[in-house]
Design a protein around this motif. Sequence first.
Motif, PDB file in Angstrom:
ATOM      1  N   VAL A  26       0.839  -1.205   0.000  1.00 57.07           N
ATOM      2  CA  VAL A  26       0.000   0.000   0.000  1.00 57.07           C
ATOM      3  C   VAL A  26       0.874   1.256   0.000  1.00 57.07           C
ATOM      4  O   VAL A  26       0.582   2.225  -0.716  1.00 57.07           O
ATOM      5  CB  VAL A  26      -0.963  -0.010   1.212  1.00 57.07           C
ATOM      6  CG1 VAL A  26      -1.631   1.335   1.403  1.00 57.07           C
ATOM      7  CG2 VAL A  26      -2.009  -1.101   1.029  1.00 57.07           C
ATOM      8  N   ALA A  27       1.972   1.236   0.750  1.00 55.76           N
ATOM      9  CA  ALA A  27       2.863   2.398   0.786  1.00 55.76           C
ATOM     10  C   ALA A  27       3.486   2.648  -0.577  1.00 55.76           C
ATOM     11  O   ALA A  27       3.576   3.796  -1.026  1.00 55.76           O
ATOM     12  CB  ALA A  27       3.951   2.193   1.840  1.00 55.76           C
ATOM     13  N   VAL A  28       3.913   1.589  -1.261  1.00 58.49           N
ATOM     14  CA  VAL A  28       4.519   1.758  -2.584  1.00 58.49           C
ATOM     15  C   VAL A  28       3.490   2.220  -3.604  1.00 58.49           C
ATOM     16  O   VAL A  28       3.776   3.085  -4.435  1.00 58.49           O
ATOM     17  CB  VAL A  28       5.199   0.440  -3.028  1.00 58.49           C
ATOM     18  CG1 VAL A  28       5.508   0.432  -4.500  1.00 58.49           C
ATOM     19  CG2 VAL A  28       6.462   0.230  -2.244  1.00 58.49           C
ATOM     20  N   LEU A  29       2.298   1.667  -3.549  1.00 58.25           N
ATOM     21  CA  LEU A  29       1.264   2.071  -4.501  1.00 58.25           C
ATOM     22  C   LEU A  29       0.752   3.480  -4.236  1.00 58.25           C
ATOM     23  O   LEU A  29       0.287   4.159  -5.157  1.00 58.25           O
ATOM     24  CB  LEU A  29       0.103   1.076  -4.468  1.00 58.25           C
ATOM     25  CG  LEU A  29       0.428  -0.321  -4.997  1.00 58.25           C
ATOM     26  CD1 LEU A  29      -0.792  -1.221  -4.855  1.00 58.25           C
ATOM     27  CD2 LEU A  29       0.896  -0.282  -6.428  1.00 58.25           C
ATOM     28  N   ALA A  30       0.864   3.937  -3.000  1.00 57.79           N
ATOM     29  CA  ALA A  30       0.396   5.285  -2.663  1.00 57.79           C
ATOM     30  C   ALA A  30       1.307   6.367  -3.230  1.00 57.79           C
ATOM     31  O   ALA A  30       0.861   7.509  -3.423  1.00 57.79           O
ATOM     32  CB  ALA A  30       0.286   5.440  -1.149  1.00 57.79           C
ATOM     33  N   ILE A  31       2.556   6.038  -3.530  1.00 56.05           N
ATOM     34  CA  ILE A  31       3.480   7.055  -4.038  1.00 56.05           C
ATOM     35  C   ILE A  31       3.047   7.573  -5.410  1.00 56.05           C
ATOM     36  O   ILE A  31       2.824   8.782  -5.564  1.00 56.05           O
ATOM     37  CB  ILE A  31       4.931   6.526  -4.044  1.00 56.05           C
ATOM     38  CG1 ILE A  31       5.399   6.298  -2.610  1.00 56.05           C
ATOM     39  CG2 ILE A  31       5.866   7.501  -4.760  1.00 56.05           C
ATOM     40  CD1 ILE A  31       6.722   5.575  -2.501  1.00 56.05           C
ATOM     41  N   PHE A  37      -2.476  12.188  -8.485  1.00 54.24           N
ATOM     42  CA  PHE A  37      -3.824  12.697  -8.197  1.00 54.24           C
ATOM     43  C   PHE A  37      -3.893  13.693  -7.044  1.00 54.24           C
ATOM     44  O   PHE A  37      -4.783  14.537  -7.027  1.00 54.24           O
ATOM     45  CB  PHE A  37      -4.769  11.527  -7.901  1.00 54.24           C
ATOM     46  CG  PHE A  37      -4.959  10.619  -9.081  1.00 54.24           C
ATOM     47  CD1 PHE A  37      -5.560  11.079 -10.241  1.00 54.24           C
ATOM     48  CD2 PHE A  37      -4.520   9.311  -9.036  1.00 54.24           C
ATOM     49  CE1 PHE A  37      -5.737  10.242 -11.322  1.00 54.24           C
ATOM     50  CE2 PHE A  37      -4.689   8.469 -10.109  1.00 54.24           C
ATOM     51  CZ  PHE A  37      -5.299   8.931 -11.270  1.00 54.24           C
ATOM     52  N   PHE A  38      -3.000  13.598  -6.078  1.00 53.63           N
ATOM     53  CA  PHE A  38      -3.140  14.424  -4.882  1.00 53.63           C
ATOM     54  C   PHE A  38      -2.006  15.425  -4.672  1.00 53.63           C
ATOM     55  O   PHE A  38      -2.026  16.179  -3.717  1.00 53.63           O
ATOM     56  CB  PHE A  38      -3.264  13.530  -3.634  1.00 53.63           C
ATOM     57  CG  PHE A  38      -4.444  12.615  -3.693  1.00 53.63           C
ATOM     58  CD1 PHE A  38      -5.731  13.119  -3.622  1.00 53.63           C
ATOM     59  CD2 PHE A  38      -4.262  11.250  -3.828  1.00 53.63           C
ATOM     60  CE1 PHE A  38      -6.823  12.265  -3.681  1.00 53.63           C
ATOM     61  CE2 PHE A  38      -5.345  10.389  -3.891  1.00 53.63           C
ATOM     62  CZ  PHE A  38      -6.631  10.904  -3.821  1.00 53.63           C
ATOM     63  N   ASP A  39      -1.014  15.426  -5.554  1.00 51.45           N
ATOM     64  CA  ASP A  39       0.098  16.376  -5.484  1.00 51.45           C
ATOM     65  C   ASP A  39       0.723  16.402  -4.080  1.00 51.45           C
ATOM     66  O   ASP A  39       0.800  17.446  -3.426  1.00 51.45           O
ATOM     67  CB  ASP A  39      -0.368  17.771  -5.895  1.00 51.45           C
ATOM     68  CG  ASP A  39       0.798  18.692  -6.174  1.00 51.45           C
ATOM     69  OD1 ASP A  39       1.823  18.213  -6.674  1.00 51.45           O
ATOM     70  OD2 ASP A  39       0.674  19.899  -5.880  1.00 51.45           O
ATOM     71  N   ILE A  40       1.170  15.224  -3.615  1.00 56.11           N
ATOM     72  CA  ILE A  40       1.753  15.129  -2.277  1.00 56.11           C
ATOM     73  C   ILE A  40       3.177  15.690  -2.282  1.00 56.11           C
ATOM     74  O   ILE A  40       3.833  15.761  -3.318  1.00 56.11           O
ATOM     75  CB  ILE A  40       1.737  13.676  -1.756  1.00 56.11           C
ATOM     76  CG1 ILE A  40       2.527  12.741  -2.680  1.00 56.11           C
ATOM     77  CG2 ILE A  40       0.326  13.187  -1.572  1.00 56.11           C
ATOM     78  CD1 ILE A  40       2.622  11.316  -2.183  1.00 56.11           C
TER      79      ILE A  40
END
Length: 100
Positions: A26-31, A37-40
């Motif tokens: 989940v952490a890798v896919l969230a990057i 999409f969220f401009d983190i």
Amino acid sequence: MSAAQLQRQYEGWRTQQSCFQYAGLVAVLAIPVGLIFFDISRVFVIGLVALFLFSMFRAVRADFFAWIIEQGRFGGFYDYMTSRLPRNMQIILPRRKRDK
């Protein structure tokens, strides 16, 4: 320890391993999702990478302890890695200048 206690320990280590593997996934896919999409921020990306590395470390640790219970003996980390890696896997290292 009794057989029932060992079985509970084994199931606990397997549960921890799968939980930490999924947390790392989940952490890798969230990057990329977060960047697209969220401009983190970069700090958040570094935090996600750190979470991934921590999760994978804990997953390998849990798998190592489950392997110890499977084997019925304490083996070193080298024994663990040689039993978990495929038998036909070759690690090819680049040639160094002094090897020539």
